[in-house]
Each structure stands twice: as C-alpha cells, then as structure tokens.
Scaffold this motif. Sequence first.
Motif, PDB file in Angstrom:
ATOM      1  N   LYS A  48       0.825  -1.212   0.000  1.00  0.00           N
ATOM      2  CA  LYS A  48       0.000   0.000   0.000  1.00  0.00           C
ATOM      3  C   LYS A  48       0.858   1.262   0.000  1.00  0.00           C
ATOM      4  O   LYS A  48       0.428   2.308  -0.474  1.00  0.00           O
ATOM      5  CB  LYS A  48      -0.934  -0.002   1.205  1.00  0.00           C
ATOM      6  CG  LYS A  48      -2.115  -0.921   0.994  1.00  0.00           C
ATOM      7  CD  LYS A  48      -3.018  -0.975   2.200  1.00  0.00           C
ATOM      8  CE  LYS A  48      -4.157  -1.939   1.951  1.00  0.00           C
ATOM      9  NZ  LYS A  48      -4.841  -2.278   3.190  1.00  0.00           N
ATOM     10  N   PHE A 352     -19.564  -7.960   9.873  1.00  0.00           N
ATOM     11  CA  PHE A 352     -18.658  -6.870  10.221  1.00  0.00           C
ATOM     12  C   PHE A 352     -19.302  -5.870  11.175  1.00  0.00           C
ATOM     13  O   PHE A 352     -18.620  -5.019  11.716  1.00  0.00           O
ATOM     14  CB  PHE A 352     -18.169  -6.169   8.955  1.00  0.00           C
ATOM     15  CG  PHE A 352     -17.150  -6.981   8.216  1.00  0.00           C
ATOM     16  CD1 PHE A 352     -15.828  -6.956   8.614  1.00  0.00           C
ATOM     17  CD2 PHE A 352     -17.516  -7.787   7.164  1.00  0.00           C
ATOM     18  CE1 PHE A 352     -14.886  -7.721   7.958  1.00  0.00           C
ATOM     19  CE2 PHE A 352     -16.580  -8.557   6.502  1.00  0.00           C
ATOM     20  CZ  PHE A 352     -15.264  -8.524   6.900  1.00  0.00           C
ATOM     21  N   ASN A 353     -20.611  -5.951  11.355  1.00  0.00           N
ATOM     22  CA  ASN A 353     -21.247  -5.012  12.274  1.00  0.00           C
ATOM     23  C   ASN A 353     -21.280  -5.544  13.704  1.00  0.00           C
ATOM     24  O   ASN A 353     -21.720  -4.853  14.594  1.00  0.00           O
ATOM     25  CB  ASN A 353     -22.678  -4.698  11.812  1.00  0.00           C
ATOM     26  CG  ASN A 353     -23.561  -5.926  11.784  1.00  0.00           C
ATOM     27  OD1 ASN A 353     -23.100  -7.026  11.488  1.00  0.00           O
ATOM     28  ND2 ASN A 353     -24.818  -5.757  12.089  1.00  0.00           N
ATOM     29  N   ALA A 402     -12.919  -6.767  11.681  1.00  0.00           N
ATOM     30  CA  ALA A 402     -12.178  -6.233  10.534  1.00  0.00           C
ATOM     31  C   ALA A 402     -10.691  -6.136  10.840  1.00  0.00           C
ATOM     32  O   ALA A 402      -9.869  -6.119   9.940  1.00  0.00           O
ATOM     33  CB  ALA A 402     -12.726  -4.860  10.156  1.00  0.00           C
ATOM     34  N   HIS A 403     -10.341  -6.053  12.126  1.00  0.00           N
ATOM     35  CA  HIS A 403      -8.940  -5.888  12.479  1.00  0.00           C
ATOM     36  C   HIS A 403      -8.182  -7.211  12.559  1.00  0.00           C
ATOM     37  O   HIS A 403      -6.968  -7.219  12.706  1.00  0.00           O
ATOM     38  CB  HIS A 403      -8.814  -5.171  13.824  1.00  0.00           C
ATOM     39  CG  HIS A 403      -9.285  -3.754  13.765  1.00  0.00           C
ATOM     40  ND1 HIS A 403      -8.674  -2.815  12.983  1.00  0.00           N
ATOM     41  CD2 HIS A 403     -10.325  -3.131  14.356  1.00  0.00           C
ATOM     42  CE1 HIS A 403      -9.305  -1.662  13.122  1.00  0.00           C
ATOM     43  NE2 HIS A 403     -10.319  -1.837  13.935  1.00  0.00           N
TER      44      HIS A 403
ATOM     45  N   THR B 333     -11.109   3.238  13.341  1.00  0.00           N
ATOM     46  CA  THR B 333     -10.908   1.955  12.661  1.00  0.00           C
ATOM     47  C   THR B 333      -9.702   2.019  11.755  1.00  0.00           C
ATOM     48  O   THR B 333      -9.638   1.328  10.767  1.00  0.00           O
ATOM     49  CB  THR B 333     -12.133   1.542  11.824  1.00  0.00           C
ATOM     50  OG1 THR B 333     -12.430   2.618  10.944  1.00  0.00           O
ATOM     51  CG2 THR B 333     -13.318   1.228  12.658  1.00  0.00           C
ATOM     52  N   ALA B 336      -6.037  -2.300   9.670  1.00  0.00           N
ATOM     53  CA  ALA B 336      -6.377  -3.322   8.688  1.00  0.00           C
ATOM     54  C   ALA B 336      -7.655  -2.995   7.951  1.00  0.00           C
ATOM     55  O   ALA B 336      -8.719  -2.890   8.532  1.00  0.00           O
ATOM     56  CB  ALA B 336      -6.515  -4.669   9.382  1.00  0.00           C
ATOM     57  N   GLY B 337      -7.529  -2.825   6.652  1.00  0.00           N
ATOM     58  CA  GLY B 337      -8.697  -2.740   5.795  1.00  0.00           C
ATOM     59  C   GLY B 337      -9.640  -1.599   6.103  1.00  0.00           C
ATOM     60  O   GLY B 337     -10.805  -1.666   5.787  1.00  0.00           O
ATOM     61  N   ALA B 342     -16.555  -2.839   4.005  1.00  0.00           N
ATOM     62  CA  ALA B 342     -16.865  -3.699   5.135  1.00  0.00           C
ATOM     63  C   ALA B 342     -16.396  -3.051   6.422  1.00  0.00           C
ATOM     64  O   ALA B 342     -17.108  -3.020   7.423  1.00  0.00           O
ATOM     65  CB  ALA B 342     -16.210  -5.053   4.949  1.00  0.00           C
ATOM     66  N   ALA B 343     -15.204  -2.494   6.378  1.00  0.00           N
ATOM     67  CA  ALA B 343     -14.646  -1.926   7.587  1.00  0.00           C
ATOM     68  C   ALA B 343     -15.394  -0.673   8.001  1.00  0.00           C
ATOM     69  O   ALA B 343     -15.489  -0.358   9.169  1.00  0.00           O
ATOM     70  CB  ALA B 343     -13.174  -1.623   7.388  1.00  0.00           C
ATOM     71  N   LYS B 345     -18.490  -0.232   7.873  1.00  0.00           N
ATOM     72  CA  LYS B 345     -19.601  -0.687   8.689  1.00  0.00           C
ATOM     73  C   LYS B 345     -19.091  -1.301   9.983  1.00  0.00           C
ATOM     74  O   LYS B 345     -19.754  -1.301  10.987  1.00  0.00           O
ATOM     75  CB  LYS B 345     -20.422  -1.726   7.927  1.00  0.00           C
ATOM     76  CG  LYS B 345     -21.286  -1.114   6.853  1.00  0.00           C
ATOM     77  CD  LYS B 345     -21.888  -2.197   6.013  1.00  0.00           C
ATOM     78  CE  LYS B 345     -23.341  -2.431   6.330  1.00  0.00           C
ATOM     79  NZ  LYS B 345     -23.893  -3.503   5.545  1.00  0.00           N
ATOM     80  N   ALA B 346     -17.845  -1.806   9.903  1.00  0.00           N
ATOM     81  CA  ALA B 346     -17.336  -2.596  11.018  1.00  0.00           C
ATOM     82  C   ALA B 346     -17.209  -1.798  12.287  1.00  0.00           C
ATOM     83  O   ALA B 346     -17.569  -2.257  13.356  1.00  0.00           O
ATOM     84  CB  ALA B 346     -15.980  -3.155  10.647  1.00  0.00           C
ATOM     85  N   GLY B 347     -16.687  -0.595  12.170  1.00  0.00           N
ATOM     86  CA  GLY B 347     -16.415   0.175  13.368  1.00  0.00           C
ATOM     87  C   GLY B 347     -17.674   0.516  14.132  1.00  0.00           C
ATOM     88  O   GLY B 347     -17.619   0.895  15.284  1.00  0.00           O
TER      89      GLY B 347
END
Lengths: 511, 356
Positions: A48, A352-353, A402-403, B333, B336-337, B342-343, B345-347
Amino acid sequence: MDPIFSARGIVKAFAGVQALRGVDFNVLPGEIHALLGQNGAGKSTLVKILNGVHPAGSYSGEITLAGAGVSFASPAAARAAGVGYVPQEIEVLEQLSVAENVFAGHTGLGEGVLIYRHKLEDRTRAILDDLGLTIDPKAIVASLTSAQRHLVMIARALALRPRVLMLDEPTASLSGTEVEALLEVLRRLKRQGVTMIYITHRLPEVLEVCDRATVLRDGRVAAELGREEFEEERFIFAMSGQRLQKLFPTHEAPVGARPMLEVEHLNVAGKPGAIYGARDVSFSVASGEIVGLAGLLGSGRSEILHGIFGRVAAEGTVKVDGQPVAIRSPRDARDAGIALLTEDRKRDGLLFNLPVGANITIGNLDPLSARGMVRGDRERSAILEAMRQLNVKASSPQASVAHLSGGNQQKLLFARVLMRAPKVLLLDEPTKGVDAATRQEIYRLVVELADKGVALVVVSSELEEVLGLCDRCLTIADGRIVDAFKRGEGGEDRVLRAVAAAQAETVRAAS
Amino acid sequence: MNSAAPATTENPTAPSLRNRLISFIAIGEVGVIAALLLLVAFFYFMQPAFLSERNIRAILNVVSFVGIIAIGQTILLVAGEFDLSVGSVAGVSAVIAAQLMTALAWPVPLAILGGMGVGAFIGLVNGIIVVKFRIPAFIQTLGMLFIGQGLIQLVTGGYPVYPLPKEVSDFGMSTFAFGLGWSFAFFIVAAIVADFVLRRTVLGRNLYATGGNPEVARLVGINTTIYKIGAFITVGALSAVAGMFVMADLQSGTTSIGSGWELIVIAGVVVGGVSLFGGAGTIAGGVVGILMLKVVQSGLVVIGVNSNWQQIAVGVIMVLAVGLDILRRRYFTVGAGAKTAAAKKAGTQAGKISGA
C-alpha cells in the motif's frame, strides 16, 4: 545492475502498532520479484505504500523509481508515475465491455470528450495479443470467468505502460490450470521486458516463475533470495522463523464403518452462465472420515456443498447418521447436525457489524440464553473458551472482526460452526488466504475432528491439500463425480487426468 | 504468530485509563448526547426561557409522537430495511380509528385496536412485498406513502373527523405526571423495552445479524424473512399508535396527521447514529437523535429566529451529524482494511453490543 524500483528504511505504524520496522526492498529491471510473508508480516502495508494507498508522509523512508526519488500522494499519483497495480479482489465494471474496462478512467483516448469504440477495441486487442490472450474486446465482462476477469485487470494495468507492475495474490482464486495459464502470461510479459512484483502466499509459483524474492516477517526483511538460493525449506524458515514439521498431520483413530453422511442422486441447478451445478451426485462419508472434493473452479464442487446444506435448492436424498433428513434451508441442515464453512469469509462468513464474540455465538445463542434473554456471563465464558480452543487471537471479545488477520478470521468462523458440535462438517476452501502457521492449525483441527468421529467434506483448489489431508478423494468435473480413490492410490496426475478426460468427453458430446 | 496482535498480551480486565476513555468516545451515543447538551446550553444562554417548565414540557410532548415511530424505524433500520410510509400510516390509522368510533359507533377501545390493526396490516403488506417479492423498500414504502395519503382522503372525504367521543378527548387532555401526556409515558416505556430487546435478547442479536449481512444470517440458521417482516409490522403498529395519540391530542381525526413525519423520523435516528445500511445503531441513539432535532426546532423558535430557518437547521444538522460520525469511525478503525466498505460498517457496532 541498479534497481528500477526501491524502498529504503520504510517505517510505518498504525495506532501504536508497528507494521513496518525499517524495510529495504529492491526490484531489478526486467525481473519477477516475489514478495512473501505471512498475514501480518507487513506485506500488504508495504504494497500500500508502494502503490500510494498510504500517502507519502504517513510513513518514513525513501522510495526511488528509475533512479529518482518519488513520493506518491495517492494511488493515482503512483499510477501516473509508472507503478501499475493489480489488486487481489476482482474490481471490474461488469456491465461494460472488456475494452471499456481496460481503458476505464484512462485519459488520452483521443479526440476531445468523445470515445471511439473501434479505437478502444483495437488498442485493447493489441494489449491482449501481447498477453497472448484471445478474449474478445467487445465481450461484456459479466460473461467472463473470474480467471478471465483477472486477466482483464492485468490488461488494464498494462494499458498505462507501467515501469513496474505489482500483482497482488493474482492466483488466490484460480484453479490449477488457470494458474498455469496466468504464469505463462507472466513469463511472456517478462520476455517483453516488463518488471513485476509478485505478491503471494504460494511457494510453488514463486519457485516456478520468480527471479528473486523478498520475505517479510514481523515488519522486517527476513530474507532476500536470488533464484539460485530458492529452496522451499528456506522460504518456510524465513517466513515462519522456524522449520515446519511434516505438512499434513495423520489420523490417530481409524475411519469408522458407520456412514455419517449419505448423499444420493443430488442435483443442483447451475447458476445462469458457465458454472455447472451438481448432476446426480452420490457419495457417503463415514464417521471419522475426511473426504476431499477435487476439481477446477466452477466444476460444481461448492454447489454440491451448498445443495447438501440447503443454501440452494436441490433434489435428492441426504441422510445423516442413517436418518433421511428433509433440508429446505440452512436452518434444517443445521438442525440435522450439518455445518458449513463458506469459501468467501468477507461475503458469506463474517458479520462486520458485530464484534468478535457475537460473531462466534451468532446462531448458537439458544443454550446461552434463558427465556429469550442472552445470559452475558454464560456467553462470555463460551466465547473465551471457543477463542482459547481455536487459538483465535483478538484483543478482546469486543474487538472488531475487521482488524483480525485472515487466519484469525478463519479460526473465528471455525469456532462458530463448531459451537454446535456438528456431526457433519462441510469445508469450502478452508485455508484460502490464510498464512502458513494458521494453515497448519487448521489441518490439525480437521484431523482432530475426524478422530472425534465427525464426518468431513473438504473442497479445495489446492490438490496437494486434498491429497495430503483426505482419506478419500472424489474428483469433480462438470458437476459430476468422475473419479474416486483412496489415499495413496493416486496423486495429482490422477486427478488432472480424470478432469481432462471428463472435459474431452463434454466437448465430444457437445459436437 | 504475527506482530499485528500485540494487544493479546494485554490484561482485558484492567484496561488503562486511556483505553477506557477511547472506548467511551467510541460509543456511538456519546457524541450525539454531547451535541444535545451543547445545544441546550446554547439556547438557554441565548434565552433562559428555553428551559422554562412549559417549554420543556412542550418539547417532550411533541417528541413523544415522532419518538414512538422512531423506535420502530430504528428496529427496522437495524434489520436492514426502512419505511418511508410511517407518516401516512399514522394518518390512515388515526382517521380510520376516528371513523370507527364515530361513524360506525364502535366502542373506543375496539376502535383503537382497529387503528393499530390497520397500521400493523400495512406493515405486513410492506414487509411481504419487500422481502418476498424483492421490491426495494424505498420503492414499496414510497408507494405506500402515496397510497396512505389517498386512503386518508377517501376515508374522511377530505374533512376532519369531529367531534370524537368524550373519552378520547379526555384522554388526550389528561396527563400522567409533570403535565406530560400519556403519549410520553408510552414513548418512554416502549423505548426502554425496545432498547432492552435490541441489546440483551436473542431476537435483538439476530436482528443485528440480519441487517449486517442477511446471507450470513440465513446461513447460521436465522429466519431473516420473519425478522424483517416482523420489523415492518412493528413500525406500522407503532406509527398507528403515534397517529392515534396525536388524534387524541387534537381531539379530532385531522387529515394532516403524520404528514411529513417520515423524513424527520429518518433524519432523527440517523443523527443518532443508526445506519441506513443496516445492522448498526441503538434505540438510545435514535431517540436522542430525534430529541436533538426537536430541541433545535423549538430552540430556534424560542430565541426568535424566523421559522423558515428551522428546516435549514434540520438539514445542516443531519449532514453534520452523519459526517462527524463517519469521521469518528474512520479515526477509530484505522489499520487493517479501514478503506474497505466492510470496515466502514465494522467500526459501528463493536463496543455497542454489550452482550458479548
């Protein structure tokens, strides 16, 4: 020879976590340079940085391209400077043609704001010819296979004539012959003088096409190897910091005699398009047995699992522990003692939620609740126990999924399906996109479950995995079982021959 | 096994003060509660009469009507759908109940049940069409908004249903405590029950799973069809209740009941951190969000700002609140990603569900 693309002393941290701790990375002109490392080693962070996703200023260190210092503010800046990047996930505009995809977002298509379709197509054809491909530039991308879509993405990157082309795990979702075809494309590009960085988990491919390799571990360069130093043991040692034992563990307990899962005359309709469903598939799995389904991507392997699990409509009989069960939905399958681990973690696995803990217990809350209320204490101890048993590494049950690394996400999903102690476990590509160490843990877990009497069905694109792990291998082609043999009765060649014979037969039948 | 998980060594039972602070800020409702307090302080500073007993009572009574609907809307949004027809449903249910108790002379309790039945039935229709026939909720419920408006005119002939039986008027005028009407009591009880259901029950958890990713929810054995349709029915029934409370308050089955509520309800719960994409948000957040919008509307009137500015303020606040929320999530967040959808929404939910 001076490197064409190099990074020196790259240091990068995320919210206190040190991702890269001083990485030097040098790519020589005209070579295919492998970038290896387990999940969490810092590979994707480095990628990245090199392609501008992490902008200059968010890390320290220097990057030079063709002798000049560069700092990329964005992926677009990196592209403009000549760093091509082909992402791992397929990102295409499905409703547009191949040519439109190849030139999507590119400027300089000629006359003002108008786009001339035939020019676009001619230039696309030239690029595809360079790649040695026969895809029609006018074809709508939605009609292509995922392997072909990947090639379209490579063509898109090449359309900008990059100085360096980065390929991020390009074979992750390809089957054996598709991988071969892709590697052939890479060799061809190399002959044309294109410099490439090949990011991957798969050692055989590195051994086959790459000239040099950089291995990352814990944010540092663990090894930089030239072709003459390539040796599988050496890579594994550099990646893991230890020598791995025998790759596949073996059963302790013998395979039981009692059939735990019996599938008779299973038919699943194919999706509209090229993919086959299942056609008159019958097989049985004994308690304690691991049965592998080998075959190419799109051969119907996953559809067989989905049909058994009630994810898609299917005809035929399924018996669990001798009892016929009517499965009309995943819920029916679950209640019959069948569990499914889906192939695509992000799309069909993780929520993920919800945090890590709730991801494990979702669908399994009944024993952890009283009168519809979740018992916090019981749930928490069940979560901690599951995380400990499967070695899921997360800061707490409240952490975001996600982490987690790919390997930990996969173990989390195993924890979820194992919570109900299934009698039959269907695994679809259980080691896809996980690091070498987790892979070992998953193999050990699969064998342990078999020793406890669970019947397992494993679908894998990696033949080595099917052959090494499974007691019996069923070869699938065009939605049918075309060959079946026990461990030791055949190798990869037997599977490939059976698939080739089946394909030849299909062609004959069609003509 | 990898360097990216140093937190595993941390003792989870003894988080540092800093971590505690971070996780506190990371809780969705904190931001909107802080904003609410700031606004209240601001209006009080500009015009102390803002915090007069009368004004507080007026705000709370008004909030209770839309708040009742906001509870249902939050549940539905968590399940991954939304309903634009809530205002129409409130109106239709109210005028039908009014006609039942006047023109058909049904006993009042029966007519009220009838009104609720209408709301629940419309919710059922919405739910079946969205879930079973896969018509997008936006289209179906927008259509139902118009259908409802038409039904109101058909049922009333365009005239308010008036007068209503004396019990209804008495009920509308009566208060249960501090001069607050029964609608406020219902609102508070319903909010507490709904918040408990979402936070603590299997049903609540399954709703979050359904909204987060319906296919995953189906694969783990959750009957997502029932959950979604149930959420639509809940919104419909609660809309009906809110409509009838307004009817009692006005002592008339007015044709304008519920008109325009759908947008204020959605704006309010979104300000409170409920995600339009499903699977994230809490009742507490939704309720505080709608309270905040009403505080602003009332505050601007009290400090003497032209009423036309209210609409502008509501719009600005909604964009600002959601924008700040997205920034906050992005900040919490990183890593990662964080770039993937997706992430994003993840946080949102980690840390909000306390059951785990």
